[in-house]
Design a protein around this motif. Structure first.
Motif, PDB file in Angstrom:
ATOM      1  N   THR A 123       0.829  -1.204   0.000  1.00  0.00           N
ATOM      2  CA  THR A 123       0.000   0.000   0.000  1.00  0.00           C
ATOM      3  C   THR A 123       0.862   1.252   0.000  1.00  0.00           C
ATOM      4  O   THR A 123       0.624   2.191  -0.785  1.00  0.00           O
ATOM      5  N   LEU A 124       1.868   1.292   0.868  1.00  0.00           N
ATOM      6  CA  LEU A 124       2.747   2.458   0.935  1.00  0.00           C
ATOM      7  C   LEU A 124       3.507   2.654  -0.364  1.00  0.00           C
ATOM      8  O   LEU A 124       3.704   3.788  -0.822  1.00  0.00           O
ATOM      9  N   SER A 125       3.937   1.557  -0.973  1.00  0.00           N
ATOM     10  CA  SER A 125       4.686   1.651  -2.228  1.00  0.00           C
ATOM     11  C   SER A 125       3.831   2.275  -3.327  1.00  0.00           C
ATOM     12  O   SER A 125       4.261   3.203  -4.030  1.00  0.00           O
ATOM     13  N   GLY A 126       2.610   1.782  -3.503  1.00  0.00           N
ATOM     14  CA  GLY A 126       1.735   2.351  -4.521  1.00  0.00           C
ATOM     15  C   GLY A 126       1.386   3.799  -4.228  1.00  0.00           C
ATOM     16  O   GLY A 126       1.336   4.641  -5.146  1.00  0.00           O
ATOM     17  N   LEU A 127       1.150   4.124  -2.956  1.00  0.00           N
ATOM     18  CA  LEU A 127       0.798   5.492  -2.579  1.00  0.00           C
ATOM     19  C   LEU A 127       1.911   6.467  -2.922  1.00  0.00           C
ATOM     20  O   LEU A 127       1.675   7.533  -3.506  1.00  0.00           O
ATOM     21  N   LEU A 128       3.144   6.115  -2.573  1.00  0.00           N
ATOM     22  CA  LEU A 128       4.272   7.014  -2.836  1.00  0.00           C
ATOM     23  C   LEU A 128       4.541   7.155  -4.330  1.00  0.00           C
ATOM     24  O   LEU A 128       4.886   8.248  -4.801  1.00  0.00           O
ATOM     25  N   VAL A 129       4.413   6.068  -5.080  1.00  0.00           N
ATOM     26  CA  VAL A 129       4.620   6.145  -6.524  1.00  0.00           C
ATOM     27  C   VAL A 129       3.648   7.137  -7.145  1.00  0.00           C
ATOM     28  O   VAL A 129       4.033   8.046  -7.902  1.00  0.00           O
ATOM     29  N   ALA A 130       2.363   7.003  -6.842  1.00  0.00           N
ATOM     30  CA  ALA A 130       1.367   7.899  -7.426  1.00  0.00           C
ATOM     31  C   ALA A 130       1.575   9.340  -6.964  1.00  0.00           C
ATOM     32  O   ALA A 130       1.540  10.276  -7.773  1.00  0.00           O
ATOM     33  N   TYR A 131       1.801   9.528  -5.686  1.00  0.00           N
ATOM     34  CA  TYR A 131       1.931  10.879  -5.125  1.00  0.00           C
ATOM     35  C   TYR A 131       3.134  11.619  -5.709  1.00  0.00           C
ATOM     36  O   TYR A 131       3.025  12.775  -6.154  1.00  0.00           O
ATOM     37  N   LEU A 132       4.288  10.964  -5.747  1.00  0.00           N
ATOM     38  CA  LEU A 132       5.505  11.627  -6.206  1.00  0.00           C
ATOM     39  C   LEU A 132       5.522  11.806  -7.722  1.00  0.00           C
ATOM     40  O   LEU A 132       5.921  12.871  -8.228  1.00  0.00           O
ATOM     41  N   VAL A 133       5.104  10.791  -8.465  1.00  0.00           N
ATOM     42  CA  VAL A 133       5.151  10.884  -9.920  1.00  0.00           C
ATOM     43  C   VAL A 133       4.118  11.880 -10.432  1.00  0.00           C
ATOM     44  O   VAL A 133       4.394  12.649 -11.372  1.00  0.00           O
ATOM     45  N   LEU A 134       2.944  11.911  -9.844  1.00  0.00           N
ATOM     46  CA  LEU A 134       1.934  12.882 -10.273  1.00  0.00           C
ATOM     47  C   LEU A 134       2.392  14.315 -10.006  1.00  0.00           C
ATOM     48  O   LEU A 134       2.111  15.220 -10.812  1.00  0.00           O
ATOM     49  N   LYS A 135       3.101  14.538  -8.921  1.00  0.00           N
ATOM     50  CA  LYS A 135       3.653  15.873  -8.657  1.00  0.00           C
ATOM     51  C   LYS A 135       4.697  16.236  -9.712  1.00  0.00           C
ATOM     52  O   LYS A 135       4.754  17.378 -10.181  1.00  0.00           O
ATOM     53  N   GLU A 136       5.519  15.255 -10.111  1.00  0.00           N
ATOM     54  CA  GLU A 136       6.519  15.512 -11.144  1.00  0.00           C
ATOM     55  C   GLU A 136       5.852  15.763 -12.492  1.00  0.00           C
ATOM     56  O   GLU A 136       6.285  16.651 -13.250  1.00  0.00           O
ATOM     57  N   LEU A 137       4.828  15.005 -12.802  1.00  0.00           N
ATOM     58  CA  LEU A 137       4.096  15.241 -14.042  1.00  0.00           C
ATOM     59  C   LEU A 137       3.486  16.643 -14.060  1.00  0.00           C
ATOM     60  O   LEU A 137       3.473  17.318 -15.103  1.00  0.00           O
ATOM     61  N   SER A 138       3.004  17.091 -12.915  1.00  0.00           N
ATOM     62  CA  SER A 138       2.415  18.428 -12.845  1.00  0.00           C
ATOM     63  C   SER A 138       3.465  19.505 -13.075  1.00  0.00           C
ATOM     64  O   SER A 138       3.201  20.501 -13.780  1.00  0.00           O
ATOM     65  N   ARG A 139       4.657  19.312 -12.512  1.00  0.00           N
ATOM     66  CA  ARG A 139       5.736  20.298 -12.697  1.00  0.00           C
ATOM     67  C   ARG A 139       6.216  20.331 -14.137  1.00  0.00           C
ATOM     68  O   ARG A 139       6.585  21.390 -14.656  1.00  0.00           O
ATOM     69  N   ASN A 140       6.252  19.160 -14.784  1.00  0.00           N
ATOM     70  CA  ASN A 140       6.797  19.059 -16.141  1.00  0.00           C
ATOM     71  C   ASN A 140       5.720  19.075 -17.224  1.00  0.00           C
ATOM     72  O   ASN A 140       5.980  18.666 -18.353  1.00  0.00           O
ATOM     73  N   LYS A 141       4.533  19.530 -16.866  1.00  0.00           N
ATOM     74  CA  LYS A 141       3.435  19.662 -17.830  1.00  0.00           C
ATOM     75  C   LYS A 141       3.107  18.336 -18.520  1.00  0.00           C
ATOM     76  O   LYS A 141       2.956  18.263 -19.742  1.00  0.00           O
ATOM     77  N   GLY A 142       3.056  17.281 -17.719  1.00  0.00           N
ATOM     78  CA  GLY A 142       2.641  15.979 -18.222  1.00  0.00           C
ATOM     79  C   GLY A 142       3.734  15.154 -18.852  1.00  0.00           C
ATOM     80  O   GLY A 142       3.454  14.089 -19.401  1.00  0.00           O
ATOM     81  N   LYS A 143       4.979  15.611 -18.786  1.00  0.00           N
ATOM     82  CA  LYS A 143       6.085  14.869 -19.386  1.00  0.00           C
ATOM     83  C   LYS A 143       6.878  14.139 -18.295  1.00  0.00           C
ATOM     84  O   LYS A 143       7.022  14.627 -17.185  1.00  0.00           O
ATOM     85  N   ILE A 144       7.414  12.984 -18.663  1.00  0.00           N
ATOM     86  CA  ILE A 144       8.215  12.208 -17.736  1.00  0.00           C
ATOM     87  C   ILE A 144       9.239  11.402 -18.519  1.00  0.00           C
ATOM     88  O   ILE A 144       8.966  10.938 -19.637  1.00  0.00           O
ATOM     89  N   ASN A 145      10.421  11.267 -17.974  1.00  0.00           N
ATOM     90  CA  ASN A 145      11.474  10.455 -18.578  1.00  0.00           C
ATOM     91  C   ASN A 145      11.227   9.002 -18.191  1.00  0.00           C
ATOM     92  O   ASN A 145      11.565   8.579 -17.078  1.00  0.00           O
ATOM     93  N   TRP A 146      10.615   8.262 -19.101  1.00  0.00           N
ATOM     94  CA  TRP A 146      10.233   6.901 -18.759  1.00  0.00           C
ATOM     95  C   TRP A 146      11.426   5.991 -18.532  1.00  0.00           C
ATOM     96  O   TRP A 146      11.353   5.061 -17.704  1.00  0.00           O
ATOM     97  N   PHE A 147      12.526   6.229 -19.233  1.00  0.00           N
ATOM     98  CA  PHE A 147      13.716   5.417 -18.978  1.00  0.00           C
ATOM     99  C   PHE A 147      14.181   5.604 -17.543  1.00  0.00           C
ATOM    100  O   PHE A 147      14.468   4.623 -16.835  1.00  0.00           O
ATOM    101  N   MET A 148      14.253   6.858 -17.099  1.00  0.00           N
ATOM    102  CA  MET A 148      14.702   7.110 -15.737  1.00  0.00           C
ATOM    103  C   MET A 148      13.667   6.635 -14.715  1.00  0.00           C
ATOM    104  O   MET A 148      14.024   6.253 -13.592  1.00  0.00           O
TER     105      MET A 148
END
Length: 743
Positions: A401-426
């Motif tokens: 549960t904690l793993s899924g929660l942190l993944v969504a919370y942190l990645v969605l914040k990064e997507l918001s900062r980068n206007k929906g872009k993410i480095n999928w390799f990284m």
């Protein structure tokens, strides 16, 4: 020795064989425990008891037993004056040397020599609580291996004693009939009965097996020794172990070099600059009114000595070396600071969940080397408080549960900062690099070196892993939870494979959430319905119990078909992704009324208590039927994940009260950082303790509590060392190399 062995084997024959003419159980106990208990305390009286035991042995028969046999093809049955089976050519005479030395023990025991009596004394005697699970009769390991057989070739006053052989501790394994094993609750794959015996060091394992089976034939027993394992005090280091030792030496050398470089060239100049700054601030305060003096004393040029030394750390090579610094990594580990936007209560949940895992494994891992596991667990399961341990497997679902929660919370914040872009390799590389190097290094150290870390009657001479992790590639690729359970390397690593597989699939949930709440909800519900249906069908098809204690015979099926598989365990992870999205959307700021808050906490508490304590009747003689078990297996882990998610959400949004105060306690932050390495090493620590014991572990509430705290402290100490040696350096290398690439 023959009488002692006949007593031991007659007990087994009377309890486990189908021979109606076997010696009665009560008669055997009366024979085995005929000496008063107070005699055992006094060594002289105990020695007298042993001497009386061997008085009935006739020396002439012992001489015949131990005399030299010229023909190696003479069956063992002939050696023991039994009728040989002419068609059975599989049992051959033990080696001449072993036969002679075994006879030597018996002749000198008849003469009441102390070393021979010690070898008889070291052999295991029939123990109590056999029906309660006491199927390991250990004997005295150290008494056996410290025995030296000395014989005078002539009169004692004229000759010096000669060393003939040393004591060799062996464990003989006898199978239990499957019907009896299942009736006792051991399951169809019972390990059988293990008996410790002391034989001459000149005997091989095959020799010991042949002699013991001959004794069983003489006792008219229907069971046979399946195998014998003789302990070796020292083992040679093979090529793999030597390579690992060299690699560890290299790591230690780099760590020492990095630490010295860090202290001398980085930290000491900083400390000097801080002292100078304090002195300058003090001088400026004293001379604040004398501006002319302050101008005169202000240097025209900066002191470049310290800055020149600090500049030596700016290169990539220097930064890579500093990644191994014990000092810097310890400072980072013990730091109580957190990055902005962190969810503080997660640290407490991690730590307490890890202690729960260690508590559950403290009991589970001790069972294989205990003398009263079955009887103790039978009593413990009748206590309501023990249900939190019997159902401790949901502690792993907390981490999902904690793993899924942190993944969504942190990645969605990064997507918001980068206007929906993410480095999928990284996105994937960082996760792989975060988990894999320390994981593989622990396997590298643990598998070839474990067998050299201890000794004793229970010590696994070939190590813990049955195949020496030949399928290590399954761990590297995070697919070992799909391999044969018998060949799985580091059995507890199934969790890591599941977590990585969930991580790979996570974009299918958080990306729809980023674009649309409806799309994300539809995706999450699809995953949840799939895992509900799959778990229920598998549980129903294989007749799996709701709890492994309910039907131990189904344990392997439960683990392999249900417990290890991602499609039955992904539910809590999906719940975590969902709540991670809610925290991202609310920015951890959500005000709820007291009524809603109270209802939320009451519901989460009730559901979690139902998961933990709802199976009390199930494990106490009133098991759920297959349909009820299937429903429970389909829903309870996701329900538990929902309870954990509520705690995180309520605490993160300011609705946690004293629970948030406890879970967000800053002192738990360093302990939380060690959770991953704790999970990797804690079973190894338990293996060393339980299998390195001289005697069997005895379950009691007090012993379990003390053992748990010992395991907890030892685990965190070794986890700290593992983190400094393997985990922190790899994270530092990633940071340094990625910075270099960006520049």
């Amino acid at each position: 020795m023959l009488q002692l062995l006949c007593i031991c084997f007659s007990v087994i024959a009377s309890v486990y064989s189908d021979n109606s003419h076997a010696l009665g159980y009560t008669e055997i106990l009366a024979t085995a425990h005929s000496a008063p208990r107070e005699n055992i305390v006094n060594s002289d009286l105990y020695l007298t008891t042993l001497q009386e035991l061997v008085r009935s042995i006739k020396p002439d028969q012992l001489l015949q037993l131990g005399k030299h046999v010229q023909d190696e093809d003479v069956p063992v049955t002939n050696l023991l004056q039994l009728d040989a089976d002419p068609e059975n050519e599989t049992e051959k005479v033990p080696s001449d040397l072993c036969s002679n030395h075994t006879g030597l023990i018996l002749t000198h025991a008849a003469a009441r020599d102390r070393w021979a009596l010690a070898m008889l004394d070291a052999a295991a005697k029939p123990d109590s609580n056999i029906l309660g699970g006491q199927v390991n009769w250990v004997g005295s390991y150290w008494e056996c291996i410290e025995t030296r057989a000395t014989v005078y070739p002539g009169p004692k006053n004229e000759t010096e004693p000669e060393l003939q052989f040393e004591g060799q501790y062996c464990t003989a394994s006898l199978p239990i009939p499957s019907s009896t094993a299942q009736a006792m609750g051991f399951g169809a794959s019972s390990p059988g009965i293990n008996i410790g015996v002391c034989f001459p060091s000149t005997c091989s394992e095959a020799d010991v097996t042949a002699l013991l089976n001959a004794v069983l034939d003489r006792a008219n027993s229907s069971i046979k020794v399946r195998s014998t394992v003789c302990q070796k005090r020292t083992q040679d280091y093979d090529a793999n172990a030597i390579i690992v030792l060299l690699v560890l030496t290299l790591f230690v050398t780099v760590m020492l070099t990095a630490t010295m470089y860090d202290i001398v060239w980085v930290q000491m100049p900083k400390w000097e600059m801080e002292k100078q700054k304090v002195a300058e601030d003090a001088a400026a305060t004293v001379n604040i009114k004398d501006t002319s003096q302050s101008v005169e004393t202000t240097p025209l040029l900066k002191d470049t000595k310290a800055s020149g030394q600090l500049s030596r750390t700016t290169g990539v090579a220097a930064q890579m070396l500093l990644s191994f610094s014990v000092y810097t990594n310890t400072v980072k580990l013990l730091s109580l600071s957190q990055p902005p936007g962190s969810i503080a209560n997660i640290h407490g949940i991690r730590f307490f969940s890890m202690t729960w895992v260690i508590l559950g494994h403290t009991l589970a891992f001790a069972s294989a080397s205990s003398q009263n596991a079955a009887s103790y667990l039978g009593r413990a399961l009748k206590q309501w408080s023990f249900q939190a341990i019997a159902n401790a497997t949901v502690s792993v679902d907390t981490f999902f549960t904690l793993s899924g929660l942190l993944v969504a919370y942190l990645v969605l914040k990064e997507l918001s900062r980068n206007k929906g872009k993410i480095n999928w390799f990284m996105f994937y590389f960082h996760r792989f690099w975060r988990l894999t190097p320390v994981y593989m290094l622990v396997i590298m150290v643990y598998v070839p070196l474990f067998k050299h870390w201890g000794e004793g009657p229970l010590w696994p001479r070939a190590g813990i892993e049955p195949t020496n992790c030949k399928q290590w590639w399954g761990n590297l690729l995070y697919i070992n939870n799909f391999l044969d359970i018998q060949d799985m390397c580091m059995g507890w690593s199934w969790y890591l494979s599941n977590d990585m597989q969930f991580y790979i699939l996570s974009p299918l949930v958080f990306m729809p959430f980023f674009h649309s709440w409806i799309a994300g909800t539809a995706s999450a519900m699809t995953f949840l319905l799939t895992t509900f249906i799959t778990s229920g069908i598998i549980s129903k098809h294989y007749g799996l119990p709701a709890n492994m204690f309910t039907n131990p015979g189904k344990t392997l099926d439960y683990m392999e078909k249900y417990y290890f598989k991602p499609y039955t365990r992904i539910g809590p992870y999906i719940v975590g992704l969902w709540v991670g999205y809610l925290l991202y959307k609310t920015d951890c700021k959500y005000k709820m009324s007291k009524a809603v808050n109270l209802i939320g906490w009451a519901t989460a508490t009730a559901v979690s208590l139902a998961v933990l304590y709802g199976l009390y009747d199930d494990v106490n003689g009133h098991p759920l039927n297959d349909d009820e078990s299937a429903l429970y297996n389909a829903l309870h882990r996701t329900a538990w994940g929902g309870c954990v998610a509520w705690v995180v959400f309520a605490c993160a949004t300011g609705n946690g009260g004293f629970v948030n105060t406890l879970l967000s306690w800053r002192a738990l932050i360093p302990l939380s950082r060690l959770t991953y390495t704790c999970y990797l090493v804690h079973p190894v620590m338990m293996y060393v303790y339980y299998y390195g014991r001289e005697q069997l572990y005895s379950f009691s509430t007090v012993d379990v509590i003390w053992t748990f705290f010992g395991n907890l402290i030892a685990t965190y100490i070794i986890a700290y060392v593992t983190s400094l040696a393997f985990e922190a350096p790899m994270m530092g290398l990633e940071k340094t190399l990625l910075k270099r690439k960006k520049s």
